[in-house]
Design a protein around this motif. Structure first.
Motif, PDB file in Angstrom:
ATOM      1  N   CYS A 102       5.564  48.299  95.630  1.00 43.00           N
ATOM      2  CA  CYS A 102       5.213  47.230  96.569  1.00 43.00           C
ATOM      3  C   CYS A 102       6.209  47.238  97.727  1.00 43.00           C
ATOM      4  O   CYS A 102       5.823  47.253  98.883  1.00 43.00           O
ATOM      5  CB  CYS A 102       5.243  45.888  95.827  1.00 43.00           C
ATOM      6  N   ALA A 103       7.497  47.271  97.374  1.00 50.10           N
ATOM      7  CA  ALA A 103       8.526  47.120  98.405  1.00 50.10           C
ATOM      8  C   ALA A 103       9.600  48.194  98.303  1.00 50.10           C
ATOM      9  O   ALA A 103       9.848  48.749  97.239  1.00 50.10           O
ATOM     10  CB  ALA A 103       9.189  45.752  98.262  1.00 50.10           C
ATOM     11  N   LYS A 131       8.098  42.290 103.850  1.00 55.90           N
ATOM     12  CA  LYS A 131       7.170  41.793 102.833  1.00 55.90           C
ATOM     13  C   LYS A 131       6.667  40.388 103.143  1.00 55.90           C
ATOM     14  O   LYS A 131       7.470  39.475 103.317  1.00 55.90           O
ATOM     15  CB  LYS A 131       7.870  41.764 101.459  1.00 55.90           C
ATOM     16  N   ARG A 133       5.605  37.223 101.682  1.00 54.29           N
ATOM     17  CA  ARG A 133       5.655  36.610 100.363  1.00 54.29           C
ATOM     18  C   ARG A 133       5.174  35.163 100.420  1.00 54.29           C
ATOM     19  O   ARG A 133       5.460  34.459 101.389  1.00 54.29           O
ATOM     20  CB  ARG A 133       7.096  36.647  99.814  1.00 54.29           C
ATOM     21  N   GLY A 141      12.066  41.739 101.579  1.00 55.96           N
ATOM     22  CA  GLY A 141      12.107  43.134 102.035  1.00 55.96           C
ATOM     23  C   GLY A 141      13.421  43.455 102.717  1.00 55.96           C
ATOM     24  O   GLY A 141      14.148  42.551 103.143  1.00 55.96           O
TER      25      GLY A 141
END
Ligand code: PEP
Ligand code: MN
Length: 338
Positions: A102-103, A131, A133, A141
């Motif tokens: 994802c990151a 990111k 969120r 991130g």
């Protein structure tokens, strides 16, 4: 409205058509294609009459496009859009497989997973440096530092990078590293961002919004294509419904619907679509069976230690098994895997 002319139409006849369109306060778009020269018209087209163009030299056909989305529609461009990245042709026979965490969490994490994926023949690495969120207290991130790590891993493993641009101010920096700029579900209707990313002329991965209809998604793609950037890959990533047993509801209906209505490639993200790692392989297979042009899957070397979306991430071994099954399925649906 769409004007069709022969491929070998003299330039002055094309220019005359364009001038007429502009004189009527509309915008001409020359649409790439290999059977006909097509000029799409956008703007206040209600006042245009088909006959105004039918009488012009070299014009073969004038078609009214009834859909709200124009440049992305099959009516405007009947052949599939193929996006060239390295020696990959996205939207063609070969399935696009994008995998990764994802990151970007740190250098070791990215180098470890990139090495494992490259070994399996994966050439497109995903990982967010910025990111989006739901909570401001969650890991946001590594930002610029994350982009630097992606730039380094790209050189080390010769992989194509897919990473998200969260807002207009980061588009230029993301475009430097990314081979495909990801626009996230939460930004699908950030129209200023769509235009900005469109202007880069880089390939774009446009994810469907959480509550967006297929038409909304195609209208958002239209913003990018209107910047004369046809390198748009659509992505079904699940929508919000009343169902709570999964994170989202993966709307695989969208795949054949989009294939019919648009020339743009459509891939599926089963990771966010279902949100449970154990069930991702099933939905990945279903996506390919439904006719998707590829997949974007979250894979982490240590899912239990991931800083975001670990629960829905596959470990490399499970991902490899899934990949082998997809390879078998690809043959049945007349596709290939690099
Ligand atoms: C992601 O790809 O990690 C992501 C944030 O996806 P989405 O925008 O679809 O939620
Ligand atoms: Mn994620």
């Amino acid at each position: 409205m769409l004007i069709l002319m022969a491929l070998n139409t003299p330039k002055e006849h094309i220019d005359k058509v364009k001038e007429k369109i502009i004189s009527m306060q509309c915008t001409p778009h020359v649409i790439p294609g290999d059977s006909k020269l097509a000029i799409g018209i956008t703007g206040p087209t209600e006042s245009l009459k088909r006959v105004d163009f039918q009488v012009m030299p070299s014009v073969e056909e004038v078609v009214r496009v009834t859909k709200k989305f124009k440049l992305v529609s099959r009516m405007m461009k009947s052949d599939d859009t193929i996006i060239n990245i390295g020696n990959h042709k996205i939207g063609g026979k070969e399935l696009l497989i994008i995998a990764g965490p994802c990151a970007v969490e740190n250098r070791n994490q990215i180098f470890e997973i990139a090495g494992q994926l490259k070994e399996m023949g994966i050439n497109f690495l995903r990982a967010g440096a910025y990111k989006p969120r739901s909570s401001p207290y969650s890991f946001q991130g590594l930002k610029e530092k994350g982009l630097q790590i992606l730039s380094d891993v790209k050189k080390e493993f010769d992989m194509h990078i897919v990473t998200e641009a969260l807002n207009q101010s980061t588009v230029a920096a993301v475009a430097e590293v990314a081979d495909i700029i990801q626009l996230g579900a939460r930004n699908m209707q950030n129209f200023a961002l769509l235009e900005e990313v469109g202007k880069t002329q880089k390939p774009v991965l446009l994810k469907r919004g959480l509550s967006a209809t297929v038409e909304d998604l195609l209208l958002s793609a239209e913003y990018i294509v209107a910047q004369n950037n046809y390198n748009v890959i659509l992505c079904e990533r699940g929508i919000r419904t009343f169902e709570t047993s999964t994170r989202n509801t993966l709307d695989l209906n969208a795949v054949p619907v989009i294939k019919k209505n648009s020339h743009l490639p459509i891939i599926v993200d089963p990771s966010h679509g279902i949100g449970i790692g154990e069930k991702v392989p099933a939905m990945a297979m279903a996506s390919i069976a439904a006719g998707a042009d590829g997949l974007i899957i979250e894979v982490h070397s240590h899912p239990d230690k991931a800083l975001s979306d670990g629960y829905q991430s596959l470990d490399p071994q499970t991902f490899e098994k899934t990949l082998n099954k997809i390879r078998q399925l690809a043959e049945i649906v007349d596709r290939t895997l690099a």
